[in-house]
Design a protein around this motif. Structure first.
Motif, short mmCIF file in Angstrom:
data_model
loop_
_atom_site.label_atom_id
_atom_site.label_comp_id
_atom_site.label_asym_id
_atom_site.label_seq_id
_atom_site.Cartn_x
_atom_site.Cartn_y
_atom_site.Cartn_z
N ASN A 210 -2.46 -1.98 -3.84
CA ASN A 210 -1.24 -1.90 -5.12
C ASN A 210 -2.28 -0.38 -5.74
O ASN A 210 -1.07 0.23 -5.89
CB ASN A 210 -1.72 -2.76 -5.90
N ALA A 211 -3.30 -0.12 -6.42
CA ALA A 211 -3.75 1.48 -6.51
C ALA A 211 -3.45 2.55 -5.79
O ALA A 211 -3.14 3.51 -6.81
CB ALA A 211 -5.08 1.34 -6.93
N VAL A 212 -3.91 2.14 -4.44
CA VAL A 212 -3.62 2.92 -4.16
C VAL A 212 -1.67 3.94 -3.55
O VAL A 212 -1.32 4.75 -3.76
CB VAL A 212 -4.13 3.25 -2.36
N ARG A 213 -0.89 1.84 -3.83
CA ARG A 213 0.73 2.42 -3.61
C ARG A 213 1.10 2.94 -4.86
O ARG A 213 1.38 4.07 -5.34
CB ARG A 213 0.90 1.20 -3.55
N ARG B 97 -8.45 6.82 2.66
CA ARG B 97 -8.13 6.69 3.28
C ARG B 97 -8.50 5.42 4.20
O ARG B 97 -7.33 4.73 5.00
CB ARG B 97 -8.81 8.20 3.96
N ALA B 98 -9.55 5.14 3.41
CA ALA B 98 -9.57 3.94 4.47
C ALA B 98 -9.45 2.49 4.35
O ALA B 98 -9.01 1.84 4.86
CB ALA B 98 -11.51 3.98 4.56
N LEU B 99 -8.72 2.69 3.22
CA LEU B 99 -7.81 0.73 2.73
C LEU B 99 -6.46 1.53 2.95
O LEU B 99 -6.15 -0.05 3.95
CB LEU B 99 -7.90 1.96 1.24
N ARG B 100 -5.67 2.57 3.11
CA ARG B 100 -4.49 2.85 4.08
C ARG B 100 -4.82 2.79 5.88
O ARG B 100 -3.72 1.90 6.03
CB ARG B 100 -4.11 4.65 4.08
N TYR C 273 -9.24 -6.84 -2.74
CA TYR C 273 -8.85 -5.78 -2.16
C TYR C 273 -7.58 -5.30 -1.71
O TYR C 273 -7.18 -3.84 -1.97
CB TYR C 273 -9.29 -6.52 -0.59
N GLY C 274 -6.67 -6.56 -2.04
CA GLY C 274 -4.97 -6.65 -2.65
C GLY C 274 -4.78 -5.28 -3.81
O GLY C 274 -3.50 -4.68 -3.59
N ALA C 275 -5.69 -5.78 -4.25
CA ALA C 275 -5.30 -4.42 -5.75
C ALA C 275 -6.16 -3.97 -5.65
O ALA C 275 -5.30 -2.61 -6.23
CB ALA C 275 -6.35 -5.59 -6.95
N SER D 239 0.71 -1.26 -0.12
CA SER D 239 -0.40 0.02 -0.28
C SER D 239 0.87 1.41 -0.04
O SER D 239 -0.10 1.97 0.16
CB SER D 239 -0.58 -0.23 0.97
N GLY D 240 2.18 1.59 0.17
CA GLY D 240 3.13 2.46 -0.22
C GLY D 240 3.26 3.06 1.07
O GLY D 240 3.48 4.62 1.41
N VAL D 241 2.77 2.51 2.84
CA VAL D 241 2.72 3.73 3.82
C VAL D 241 3.96 3.25 4.81
O VAL D 241 4.69 1.69 4.82
CB VAL D 241 1.23 3.00 3.92
#
Length: 336
Positions: free
Chosen positions: A206-209, A223-226, A201-203, A74-76
Motif C-alpha cells: 500500500n505504501a508503494v502504491r 522494485r522487489a515489492l512490485r 507486507y500488505g501495508a 500495489s498500484g501496478v
C-alpha cells in the motif's frame, strides 16, 4: 535491510502490533468462510444451469482478486492479466493424459503462471505506470499468438478433453462435487490473500502504491515489492486458470485475449477497486449479468463498454461503495 524488516517499517504503529495479527487472522478466516457458506446456500437453491454459471463466477472471483493484488494493493497496472490465467489453463490441458490428482494439476499450473510472472516482472523491472501496462499487453498478445504457432496448443481448436479428475474418491465431473472442490480451493486462497493484505507486507505494498518515492525513502525495496506482488498475482491467476480448465474441459485462445483482460478489469472496478471483497462481488455479478441479460447478444464488446461506462459514471467506488454510508453510521454509533 531485509525485505521483511523493510515492510514492517511501514506497518501499523507499535501499540497496535499486539492485537492486529489476531484480528487479521480472524478476518482472514471468517470472511472466506462466510463467502463459501453464502454462495453454497445460493448454489443449492438455484437450478443446474445457474449452478454451472455460479461455479464459473467463483473461479472468476479468484482471478479478479489476483488482479486486485496489482491494481488495488500495489498500484501496478496490467492490461494482459489473462496471459497468466491462460498459462494455468493450458498447463492443465497439457497434463490431461497424465492421470494426476486435481490438486497436483493446480500446483503445476501455479508454478507455470508464477514463472511467467517472474519473467515478465523482471523484464519490466525498470519501468512503471502505463509503460509497464503496455508491456503486459504485448506479452498477452504474444501468448495469444503462440497458441497458433505451437502445434501442441492446437490453435483455434484448443486443448479439449481436460478431465476434472478424482479427489478423495469423489468424481469431480459431478456438478456438486466440482462445486465443493472449487469453492473450497477458492475460499482458502482468498483467505490467504486476505491475510497477506492485512499483514505488514500488505501495508508495504500500500505504501508503494500511495507514494513510491516516500516508500523508498523509508527503506522499502520498491522494485522487489512490485516484483513479488506481480508474481503472487500471476500465481493466483494460474490457479484460477486450472480451475477453469477443470470445469470447462477445454481451453482455447479466448482465455488469452485482450478483451478478456479487459473483462477482468471491469469485474474489479464493478465490485470496488480498493476493497478486497469487491473483486469477488464484481466477478460474480458480472458473470450472472452476462449469462442472464447479455448471453444472447453478439456485441459483447459494446456490452462491456456500457458496463464500464456505468461503473465509472454511476459507481466510481464499485458496488461495495454503496455500503459506505451504512458502515460509517455503524462506526459512529460504536464510537458514541
Amino acid at each position: 535491510m531485509s525485505l521483511l524488516k523493510s515492510v514492517r517499517t511501514a506497518a501499523a504503529p507499535p501499540v497496535r502490533r499486539t492485537v492486529q495479527p489476531v484480528r487479521s487472522g480472524r478476518r482472514a478466516l471468517l470472511e472466506p468462510l462466510v463467502f463459501a457458506v453464502v454462495l453454497s446456500l445460493i448454489h443449492l437453491l438455484v437450478d443446474q444451469s445457474l449452478q454451472f454459471v455460479l461455479t464459473l463466477g467463483v473461479v472468476y472471483a479468484l482471478l479478479t482478486a489476483s488482479l486486485g493484488v496489482l491494481l488495488g494493493w500495489s498500484g501496478v497496472y496490467s492490461f494482459g492479466h489473462a496471459a497468466f490465467f491462460g498459462a494455468g489453463a493450458y498447463a492443465a490441458g497439457l497434463l490431461k493424459d497424465h492421470d494426476l490428482s486435481p490438486l497436483l494439476v493446480v500446483l503445476a499450473g501455479t508454478v507455470v503462471a508464477a514463472a511467467a510472472a517472474v519473467a515478465v516482472g523482471a523484464l519490466g523491472a525498470r519501468i512503471v505506470g502505463v509503460e509497464f501496462a503496455l508491456l503486459t499487453l504485448v506479452v498477452g498478445q504474444v501468448a495469444y499468438l503462440l497458441t497458433f504457432k505451437l502445434d501442441l496448443l492446437q490453435g483455434d481448436n484448443g486443448v479439449y478433453g481436460i478431465p476434472a479428475g478424482t479427489l478423495a474418491g469423489r468424481d469431480l465431473t459431478d456438478g456438486q462435487h466440482l462445486w465443493w472442490y472449487t469453492v473450497v480451493v477458492v475460499a482458502v486462497l482468498l483467505g490467504v490473500l486476505r491475510r497477506v493484505q492485512l499483514s505488514p507486507y500488505g501495508a508495504g505494498l500500500n505504501a508503494v502504491r500511495d507514494d513510491p518515492v516516500k516508500a523508498a525513502a523509508i527503506g522499502l525495496p520498491v522494485r522487489a515489492l512490485r516484483l513479488s506482488a506481480f508474481t503472487l498475482s500471476g500465481a493466483v491467476a494460474g490457479v484460477a486458470g486450472v480451475l477453469f480448465a477443470q470445469q470447462q474441459g477445454i481451453v482455447t485462445p479466448t482465455t488469452l485475449t485482450f478483451t478478456f483482460s479487459g473483462q477482468i478489469i471491469v469485474m474489479l472496478l464493478l465490485g470496488g477497486l480498493h476493497r478486497f471483497w469487491g473483486a469477488a462481488v464484481g466477478a460474480i455479478v458480472f458473470v450472472l449479468l452476462d449469462d442472464r441479460l447479455f448471453g444472447e447478444t453478439t456485441h459483447h464488446s459494446l456490452v462491456l463498454g456500457l458496463i464500464l461506462l456505468v461503473v465509472v459514471v454511476v459507481l466510481p467506488r464499485g458496488l461495495l461503495g454503496l455500503a459506505e454510508p451504512v458502515t460509517a453510521l455503524v462506526r459512529r454509533r460504536r464510537s458514541s
